[in-house]
Scaffold this motif. Sequence first.
Motif, short mmCIF file in Angstrom:
data_model
loop_
_atom_site.label_atom_id
_atom_site.label_comp_id
_atom_site.label_asym_id
_atom_site.label_seq_id
_atom_site.Cartn_x
_atom_site.Cartn_y
_atom_site.Cartn_z
N GLN A 1 0.83 -1.19 0.00
CA GLN A 1 0.00 0.00 0.00
C GLN A 1 0.87 1.24 0.00
OE1 GLN A 1 -1.75 -0.74 4.14
NE2 GLN A 1 -1.44 1.47 4.16
N GLY A 2 0.32 2.35 -0.43
CA GLY A 2 1.09 3.58 -0.56
C GLY A 2 1.26 4.31 0.75
N PRO A 3 1.94 5.48 0.70
CA PRO A 3 2.16 6.28 1.90
C PRO A 3 0.85 6.67 2.58
CG PRO A 3 3.54 7.05 0.10
CD PRO A 3 2.57 6.07 -0.50
N GLY A 4 0.94 6.82 3.89
CA GLY A 4 -0.23 7.18 4.68
C GLY A 4 -0.42 6.20 5.82
N ALA A 5 -1.60 6.21 6.41
CA ALA A 5 -1.89 5.32 7.54
C ALA A 5 -1.92 3.87 7.06
CB ALA A 5 -3.22 5.70 8.17
N ILE A 6 -1.35 2.98 7.85
CA ILE A 6 -1.40 1.55 7.53
C ILE A 6 -2.84 1.09 7.74
CG2 ILE A 6 -0.56 -0.74 8.15
CD1 ILE A 6 2.07 0.57 9.00
N SER A 7 -3.40 0.46 6.71
CA SER A 7 -4.84 0.24 6.69
C SER A 7 -5.29 -0.96 7.52
CB SER A 7 -5.31 0.05 5.24
OG SER A 7 -4.65 -1.04 4.63
N GLY A 8 -4.41 -1.87 7.84
CA GLY A 8 -4.84 -3.03 8.61
C GLY A 8 -3.67 -3.87 9.03
N SER A 9 -3.96 -5.07 9.51
CA SER A 9 -2.92 -5.93 10.06
C SER A 9 -2.45 -6.99 9.08
CB SER A 9 -3.43 -6.60 11.34
OG SER A 9 -4.60 -7.37 11.05
N GLN A 10 -2.76 -6.85 7.80
CA GLN A 10 -2.27 -7.80 6.82
C GLN A 10 -0.77 -7.58 6.58
OE1 GLN A 10 -4.11 -5.19 6.14
NE2 GLN A 10 -3.08 -4.02 4.53
N GLU A 11 -0.11 -8.54 5.95
CA GLU A 11 1.30 -8.38 5.65
C GLU A 11 1.48 -7.27 4.62
OE1 GLU A 11 3.50 -11.84 4.62
OE2 GLU A 11 3.03 -12.90 6.48
N LEU A 12 2.35 -6.31 4.93
CA LEU A 12 2.60 -5.20 4.02
C LEU A 12 3.41 -5.64 2.81
CD1 LEU A 12 3.46 -2.38 6.59
CD2 LEU A 12 1.38 -2.57 5.20
N SER A 13 4.29 -6.62 3.02
CA SER A 13 5.11 -7.19 1.96
C SER A 13 5.72 -8.45 2.52
CB SER A 13 6.21 -6.21 1.53
OG SER A 13 7.11 -5.97 2.59
N PHE A 14 6.40 -9.21 1.67
CA PHE A 14 7.03 -10.43 2.17
C PHE A 14 8.11 -10.09 3.19
CE2 PHE A 14 10.09 -13.91 2.08
CZ PHE A 14 9.24 -14.99 2.30
N GLY A 15 8.93 -9.09 2.91
CA GLY A 15 9.99 -8.74 3.83
C GLY A 15 9.49 -8.21 5.16
N LEU A 16 8.40 -7.44 5.14
CA LEU A 16 7.85 -6.84 6.35
C LEU A 16 6.81 -7.74 7.02
CD1 LEU A 16 7.40 -3.21 5.00
CD2 LEU A 16 8.89 -3.86 6.90
N GLY A 17 6.57 -8.91 6.44
CA GLY A 17 5.49 -9.78 6.90
C GLY A 17 5.46 -10.08 8.38
N PRO A 18 6.60 -10.39 9.03
CA PRO A 18 6.55 -10.74 10.45
C PRO A 18 6.05 -9.62 11.35
CG PRO A 18 8.61 -11.50 9.46
CD PRO A 18 7.93 -10.62 8.45
N TRP B 1 2.09 -5.89 14.43
CA TRP B 1 2.58 -4.66 15.06
C TRP B 1 2.36 -3.46 14.15
CZ3 TRP B 1 3.86 -5.42 19.99
CH2 TRP B 1 4.26 -6.70 20.39
N HIS B 2 1.40 -3.55 13.24
CA HIS B 2 1.22 -2.50 12.23
C HIS B 2 0.94 -1.13 12.85
CE1 HIS B 2 -2.91 -3.69 13.17
NE2 HIS B 2 -3.29 -2.51 12.71
N ASP B 3 0.31 -1.11 14.02
CA ASP B 3 0.00 0.16 14.67
C ASP B 3 1.10 0.63 15.60
OD1 ASP B 3 -0.36 -1.89 16.48
OD2 ASP B 3 -2.18 -1.05 17.38
N ARG B 4 2.23 -0.07 15.61
CA ARG B 4 3.36 0.31 16.45
C ARG B 4 4.62 0.55 15.61
NH1 ARG B 4 3.37 0.04 21.98
NH2 ARG B 4 1.25 -0.13 22.78
N MET B 5 4.44 0.86 14.33
CA MET B 5 5.63 1.06 13.50
C MET B 5 5.39 2.13 12.44
SD MET B 5 5.76 -2.36 11.15
CE MET B 5 4.50 -2.72 9.92
#
Length: 480
Positions: A73-90, A94-98
Amino acid sequence: MKLLNKLGFASVKESTSQSRRKFLRNLAQAGMLLPVAGSMLGQRVFANTGSAQRVLFLYYPNGVVPYNWVPQQGPGAISGSQELSFGLGPLSSWHDRMIVLQNMTLDIGSGAGAHYNDMRGILTGNNEISRESASIDHLIAEQLGSEGVLSLGVRTGGRSDIMISKPRGYDSGARPIPNNDPADAAQKLAVGISGGGSSSGGSSSGGSSGDKQAYYEAILNDFDGLAEVTLDSARRDKLTLHENALKRLRDLAGNQVGECSFNTNVMSDPYASSSGQLTPNEWQMFPHLARAQIDNIVGAFSCGLNRVATLQLSKGDENGNLVNYSFDECWQMSQDAISQGIQHSNGSGTVGSITRWYNEFASHSASHRPGDVPHTAQVRWYHSLLAYTLQQLENSGLLDDTLVVMFSEVGDGSKHGGAAGAVTLAGGAGGALQMGRIINCGDGVNNGQRIYGTHQLFGDVARYMGATNLPESHWSGGVV
């Protein structure tokens, strides 16, 4: 009052409850209650004043594979708790803490083009800084007190010119080697809190947790009376901060969370200084060593031994064979990558009869050929270590006012350049930062358009830690 006297305040009159309240009221009016509480406990007590109280600089080598790490997803608020990408998946939980910072310019100074130059410039902005200058972690620690920086590593090697952290008084090419032995680090930290050689740790605060909890309760019982005192709004706000800090410490004491103890029965790494090729069994030690060092850092934070820590994971230039990513956890992540359609290329190696694409030399090739399974699996593993760090901080009651800065020294993934760097901020930062965001810091092209760089970001980190008087003006801030 007997408890206060036991804790070193024998001069306080015992006659009446009114005397105690008058004593506390005077402290509150003078803004001194919190420091006095800290001296009673033998540890520092911090109210949540809208700033971070601890910072961990967490370095991993070789950058990322950009299109397998960049958030979907693009810049801005992270929309949910799904994996943002394979590298960031773990980090999905913690999507609301990063805060994910993509395409950040890595200010690594002149001479970029080799791992060792990039590495020693990443926390200084210049790989040839003067003997009397210091990296940003030490600049922050200098303004916070006498604890200094807790500098730990995992298989960083023995070359002093490729260490990321530099105190004052060291030539840029002759920096101190961080402690690469988790067991030794734990033992030294235990000595630091116990005043002796106890391998099981101890507490420097004096008295049991029950005594501490009773102390907190005695002080908190008087806050009702203090609230009735006529104070201006600023002092009332300060009193509220004191009360909240004491409540937190009372709860920590009662639950045995944040206990000042260290597990010194942890793994040592006899191969930390080895220059030869490691065997598969020796490779398996790497994730355990990394987590043990994280545990040491969280323990030091819990005990108030340090507020600034730096963990250097490996030495970047993998040709020395000190780090090899053919451990089972990374192997499994490479299989996950393949199952998701991420392809490997020709850089392969054989261990016994098994071909593993992320061996020492293939992983180094991968950092020059974005898209290789080896490199992608490594990046996912390092971010799983960040998730582990956040969990340990939360378990210790420290996440809300701690900031973790995770970064590497390689930019766009195809060259040893400074563009398109990947940086992640995580934690609570004392409420100073709006977390749960993605920020685009540039156009991602090597030597291309710069919006934000690490000089600015680290300037922000320093100020959020309360270090507002940095000696160099280039730590300008303005990113987050």
